[in-house]
Design a protein around this motif. Structure first.
Motif, PDB file in Angstrom:
ATOM      1  N   TYR A 294       1.036  -1.354  -0.043  1.00  0.00           N
ATOM      2  CA  TYR A 294       0.228   0.251  -0.048  1.00  0.00           C
ATOM      3  C   TYR A 294       0.988   1.135   0.040  1.00  0.00           C
ATOM      4  O   TYR A 294       0.686   2.210  -0.747  1.00  0.00           O
ATOM      5  CB  TYR A 294      -0.724   0.098   1.239  1.00  0.00           C
ATOM      6  CG  TYR A 294      -1.796   1.111   1.343  1.00  0.00           C
ATOM      7  CD1 TYR A 294      -3.093   1.230   0.530  1.00  0.00           C
ATOM      8  CD2 TYR A 294      -1.328   2.519   1.943  1.00  0.00           C
ATOM      9  CE1 TYR A 294      -3.499   2.567   0.710  1.00  0.00           C
ATOM     10  CE2 TYR A 294      -2.109   3.648   2.138  1.00  0.00           C
ATOM     11  CZ  TYR A 294      -3.379   3.723   1.271  1.00  0.00           C
ATOM     12  OH  TYR A 294      -4.086   4.834   1.577  1.00  0.00           O
ATOM     13  N   GLY A 295       1.836   1.435   0.907  1.00  0.00           N
ATOM     14  CA  GLY A 295       2.846   2.427   0.939  1.00  0.00           C
ATOM     15  C   GLY A 295       3.471   2.926  -0.382  1.00  0.00           C
ATOM     16  O   GLY A 295       3.607   3.884  -0.640  1.00  0.00           O
ATOM     17  N   ALA A 296       4.014   1.670  -1.119  1.00  0.00           N
ATOM     18  CA  ALA A 296       4.596   2.061  -2.264  1.00  0.00           C
ATOM     19  C   ALA A 296       3.422   2.675  -3.361  1.00  0.00           C
ATOM     20  O   ALA A 296       3.945   3.283  -4.047  1.00  0.00           O
ATOM     21  CB  ALA A 296       5.240   0.655  -2.818  1.00  0.00           C
ATOM     22  N   LEU A 297       2.364   2.066  -3.564  1.00  0.00           N
ATOM     23  CA  LEU A 297       1.259   2.252  -4.325  1.00  0.00           C
ATOM     24  C   LEU A 297       0.773   3.848  -4.079  1.00  0.00           C
ATOM     25  O   LEU A 297       0.751   4.353  -5.147  1.00  0.00           O
ATOM     26  CB  LEU A 297       0.154   1.352  -4.624  1.00  0.00           C
ATOM     27  CG  LEU A 297       0.452  -0.020  -5.101  1.00  0.00           C
ATOM     28  CD1 LEU A 297      -0.702  -0.836  -5.143  1.00  0.00           C
ATOM     29  CD2 LEU A 297       1.189  -0.020  -6.503  1.00  0.00           C
ATOM     30  N   ALA A 298       0.544   4.214  -2.552  1.00  0.00           N
ATOM     31  CA  ALA A 298       0.033   5.266  -2.576  1.00  0.00           C
ATOM     32  C   ALA A 298       0.996   6.400  -2.084  1.00  0.00           C
ATOM     33  O   ALA A 298       0.470   7.501  -1.759  1.00  0.00           O
ATOM     34  CB  ALA A 298      -1.090   4.980  -1.009  1.00  0.00           C
ATOM     35  N   ASN A 299       2.310   6.085  -2.169  1.00  0.00           N
ATOM     36  CA  ASN A 299       3.148   6.928  -1.770  1.00  0.00           C
ATOM     37  C   ASN A 299       3.324   7.604  -0.640  1.00  0.00           C
ATOM     38  O   ASN A 299       3.326   8.754  -0.350  1.00  0.00           O
ATOM     39  CB  ASN A 299       3.448   8.031  -2.951  1.00  0.00           C
ATOM     40  CG  ASN A 299       4.732   8.811  -2.951  1.00  0.00           C
ATOM     41  OD1 ASN A 299       5.750   8.385  -2.464  1.00  0.00           O
ATOM     42  ND2 ASN A 299       4.534  10.290  -3.316  1.00  0.00           N
ATOM     43  N   VAL A 300       2.979   6.632   0.430  1.00  0.00           N
ATOM     44  CA  VAL A 300       2.825   7.035   1.891  1.00  0.00           C
ATOM     45  C   VAL A 300       3.949   6.256   2.649  1.00  0.00           C
ATOM     46  O   VAL A 300       4.357   5.191   2.215  1.00  0.00           O
ATOM     47  CB  VAL A 300       1.523   6.530   2.462  1.00  0.00           C
ATOM     48  CG1 VAL A 300       1.521   6.659   3.852  1.00  0.00           C
ATOM     49  CG2 VAL A 300       0.504   7.283   1.658  1.00  0.00           C
ATOM     50  N   SER A 301       4.541   6.949   3.510  1.00  0.00           N
ATOM     51  CA  SER A 301       5.509   6.396   4.341  1.00  0.00           C
ATOM     52  C   SER A 301       5.109   4.980   4.892  1.00  0.00           C
ATOM     53  O   SER A 301       4.341   5.084   5.718  1.00  0.00           O
ATOM     54  CB  SER A 301       5.905   7.294   5.594  1.00  0.00           C
ATOM     55  OG  SER A 301       6.741   6.528   6.514  1.00  0.00           O
ATOM     56  N   VAL A 302       5.907   3.962   4.423  1.00  0.00           N
ATOM     57  CA  VAL A 302       5.590   2.802   5.149  1.00  0.00           C
ATOM     58  C   VAL A 302       5.815   2.580   6.513  1.00  0.00           C
ATOM     59  O   VAL A 302       5.292   2.123   7.347  1.00  0.00           O
ATOM     60  CB  VAL A 302       6.468   1.595   4.515  1.00  0.00           C
ATOM     61  CG1 VAL A 302       6.569   0.232   4.953  1.00  0.00           C
ATOM     62  CG2 VAL A 302       6.276   1.445   2.774  1.00  0.00           C
ATOM     63  N   GLY A 303       6.956   3.301   6.957  1.00  0.00           N
ATOM     64  CA  GLY A 303       7.284   3.541   8.590  1.00  0.00           C
ATOM     65  C   GLY A 303       6.096   3.994   9.221  1.00  0.00           C
ATOM     66  O   GLY A 303       5.687   3.424  10.339  1.00  0.00           O
ATOM     67  N   GLY A 304       5.440   5.151   8.611  1.00  0.00           N
ATOM     68  CA  GLY A 304       4.368   5.409   9.181  1.00  0.00           C
ATOM     69  C   GLY A 304       3.038   4.525   9.548  1.00  0.00           C
ATOM     70  O   GLY A 304       2.480   4.220  10.317  1.00  0.00           O
ATOM     71  N   LEU A 305       2.906   3.933   8.284  1.00  0.00           N
ATOM     72  CA  LEU A 305       1.759   2.772   8.193  1.00  0.00           C
ATOM     73  C   LEU A 305       2.035   1.754   9.354  1.00  0.00           C
ATOM     74  O   LEU A 305       1.270   1.339   9.873  1.00  0.00           O
ATOM     75  CB  LEU A 305       1.933   2.227   6.788  1.00  0.00           C
ATOM     76  CG  LEU A 305       1.206   2.979   5.694  1.00  0.00           C
ATOM     77  CD1 LEU A 305       1.473   2.441   4.446  1.00  0.00           C
ATOM     78  CD2 LEU A 305      -0.238   3.446   6.062  1.00  0.00           C
ATOM     79  N   PHE A 306       3.361   1.125   9.384  1.00  0.00           N
ATOM     80  CA  PHE A 306       3.894   0.377  10.588  1.00  0.00           C
ATOM     81  C   PHE A 306       3.480   0.601  11.542  1.00  0.00           C
ATOM     82  O   PHE A 306       2.661   0.272  12.383  1.00  0.00           O
ATOM     83  CB  PHE A 306       5.197   0.095  10.413  1.00  0.00           C
ATOM     84  CG  PHE A 306       5.596  -0.930   9.284  1.00  0.00           C
ATOM     85  CD1 PHE A 306       4.601  -1.436   8.370  1.00  0.00           C
ATOM     86  CD2 PHE A 306       7.107  -1.210   9.387  1.00  0.00           C
ATOM     87  CE1 PHE A 306       5.090  -2.412   7.372  1.00  0.00           C
ATOM     88  CE2 PHE A 306       7.347  -2.435   8.287  1.00  0.00           C
ATOM     89  CZ  PHE A 306       6.616  -2.477   7.471  1.00  0.00           C
ATOM     90  N   LEU A 307       3.530   1.972  12.144  1.00  0.00           N
ATOM     91  CA  LEU A 307       3.491   2.452  13.467  1.00  0.00           C
ATOM     92  C   LEU A 307       1.768   3.049  13.605  1.00  0.00           C
ATOM     93  O   LEU A 307       1.245   2.712  14.935  1.00  0.00           O
ATOM     94  CB  LEU A 307       4.269   3.953  13.441  1.00  0.00           C
ATOM     95  CG  LEU A 307       5.601   4.159  13.522  1.00  0.00           C
ATOM     96  CD1 LEU A 307       6.322   5.229  13.630  1.00  0.00           C
ATOM     97  CD2 LEU A 307       6.269   2.926  14.498  1.00  0.00           C
ATOM     98  N   GLY A 308       1.208   3.057  12.479  1.00  0.00           N
ATOM     99  CA  GLY A 308      -0.155   3.424  12.555  1.00  0.00           C
ATOM    100  C   GLY A 308      -1.288   2.021  13.015  1.00  0.00           C
ATOM    101  O   GLY A 308      -2.222   2.181  13.345  1.00  0.00           O
ATOM    102  N   GLY A 309      -0.316   0.935  12.293  1.00  0.00           N
ATOM    103  CA  GLY A 309      -1.249  -0.190  12.684  1.00  0.00           C
ATOM    104  C   GLY A 309      -1.059  -1.027  14.257  1.00  0.00           C
ATOM    105  O   GLY A 309      -1.721  -1.841  14.484  1.00  0.00           O
TER     106      GLY A 309
END
Length: 431
Positions: free
Chosen positions: A159-174
């Protein structure tokens, strides 16, 4: 008209059982050929540009780390630890199943791996204790969804790669939503255990709680428990990025499996590397083809068509958010959840930016929706995996899964209503 035809053929091929990677390739290629002003060379170009992402560099590393952990037999040790912590409660094995999945999710990064690894150990044990096979499969599948929500997460990397969103931020958000799902599932088990007539097998736990036993179990599994703390702590502390965390996870997984637990040998490495490479190629192929297909949809103004339709219904951001999540849940009932996520990411991000939705809240909610879809009939990959391990009919598993799905949807609604649940930690850590 072109959009309607493309989606009709897409759904028809998926329902006919055509592999998703082939389906996306055929639809994307056919769509480009049908548009006179487009040239065929654009398709491979857009596929390559989708894969040309720094965030996706983390994917093969976390896949390899998961393979090392799985082959290293970490799941058995984590199950023993979970049983020691919550096995004394009513429905102790069911509670241990959930706790083990929560802990293992910080190691595997995959809901399928979580379900397979924990299920292969706990489902037979639950059946021996009198749990119905379908119930054991249902709770294993639904708790397995946490594997893609608590970091690390393969789905969030995609998701982070396709949406150009920080993967680290998504990790922490989960982190918080993943824990909430685990607690919600444990709450369902607790409520069910109060009914002696319907769930007689849950009326007693396994022994009594012992702090000394928990300490002993922790000492046996400390190395595995440390893995998610290193990954999350490193990202939080700014020691390394999410991509670099994948490399750290690989090195750490090898060291503890080879030197601490001694469960893998050098002779096992070629087989482990091959399995990780095959998984990486499969996932990368789907991402590339979906990227080409997504570009074609954007060229045909698919996002604007959907947005204008939504604006014709409402302009309230929360209502739009709810409609988007409802669409994801419905689609994942019939189509593979990863395919739905990859196809819907460009549209979801476009809608999210238009209505001012928080990028981490939106990303975590979308990932949660895909995982709930993985346990929602008729197309429910995790239910099929768990039913196979439990050696029971799929229909029997479906009969027991609904209370757990309801609990997961409740947590999804909470994440939608309260933005800090998914965005507070990444905003604090990343500024």
């Amino acid at each position: 008209m072109m959009l309607i035809v493309l989606f009709a053929v897409l759904l028809a091929l998926i329902f006919l059982g055509v592999p998703i990677i082939l389906t996306l390739g055929l639809i994307g290629l056919g769509g480009i050929l049908l548009v006179p002003e487009l040239v065929l060379a654009l398709y491979p170009q857009k596929m390559f540009s989708t894969l040309d992402s720094f965030s996706l560099l983390a994917l093969p590393y976390f896949i390899l780390a998961g393979e090392l952990m799985l082959r290293g037999g970490i799941s058995r040790k984590l199950v023993d630890f979970a049983e020691t912590v919550v096995g004394h409660l009513r429905g102790g094995l069911a509670q241990a199943n959930i706790v083990a999945s929560m802990v293992f999710s910080g190691v595997s990064g995959s809901s399928t791996a979580d379900t397979s690894a924990i299920g292969s150990v706990l489902i037979p044990a639950m059946k021996e204790k009198g749990y119905k096979a379908g119930y054991a499969a249902a709770i294993t599948a639904t708790s397995g969804t946490i594997g893609a929500i608590i970091p690390p997460s393969m789905t969030m990397i995609v998701y982070g790669a396709l949406a150009n969103v920080s993967v680290g931020g998504l990790f922490l958000g989960g982190i918080v939503p993943g824990i909430l799902i685990g607690l919600a599932l444990m709450g369902v088990v607790y409520i069910q255990s109060r009914s002696a007539s319907r769930y007689p097998e849950m009326q007693t736990g396994d022994g009594q709680f012992s702090a000394r036993a928990v300490l002993r179990a922790s000492l046996k599994v400390w190395a595995a428990l440390l893995a998610p703390l290193i990954i999350v702590g490193g990202i939080l502390g700014g020691v390394f990025t999410a991509t670099e965390a994948g490399v750290v996870a690989c090195v750490y997984s090898f060291l503890i499996s080879f030197f601490v637990y001694r469960t893998i040998r050098l002779a096992d490495l070629p087989r482990i590397l091959l399995a990780a490479a095959m998984t990486t190629c499969m996932v990368s192929g789907i991402i590339a083809l979906a990227g080409g297909f997504g570009w074609l949809l954007a060229y045909l103004n698919f996002n604007k068509v959907v947005l204008s339709t939504i604006l014709g219904l409402t302009d309230e951001p929360m209502v739009v958010f709810a409609l988007l999540m409802a669409a994801m849940l419905v689609l994942t009932m019939f189509v593979d959840s990863m395919a739905v996520l990859i196809i819907m990411v460009p549209l979801a991000v476009y809608i999210g930016q238009t209505f001012g939705l928080d990028q981490f809240q939106l990303g975590v909610a979308l990932v949660m929706a895909t995982q709930i879809g993985s346990t929602t009939p008729p197309v429910a990959v995790l239910l099929f995996v768990a039913s196979s391990i439990a050696k029971c009919r799929y229909s029997e598993t479906v009969r027991f899964v609904w209370p757990f799905i309801a609990a997961e949807i409740l947590v999804l609604v909470l994440v939608m209503l309260f933005k800090p649940l998914a965005s507070a930690i990444p905003q604090w850590a990343l500024g």
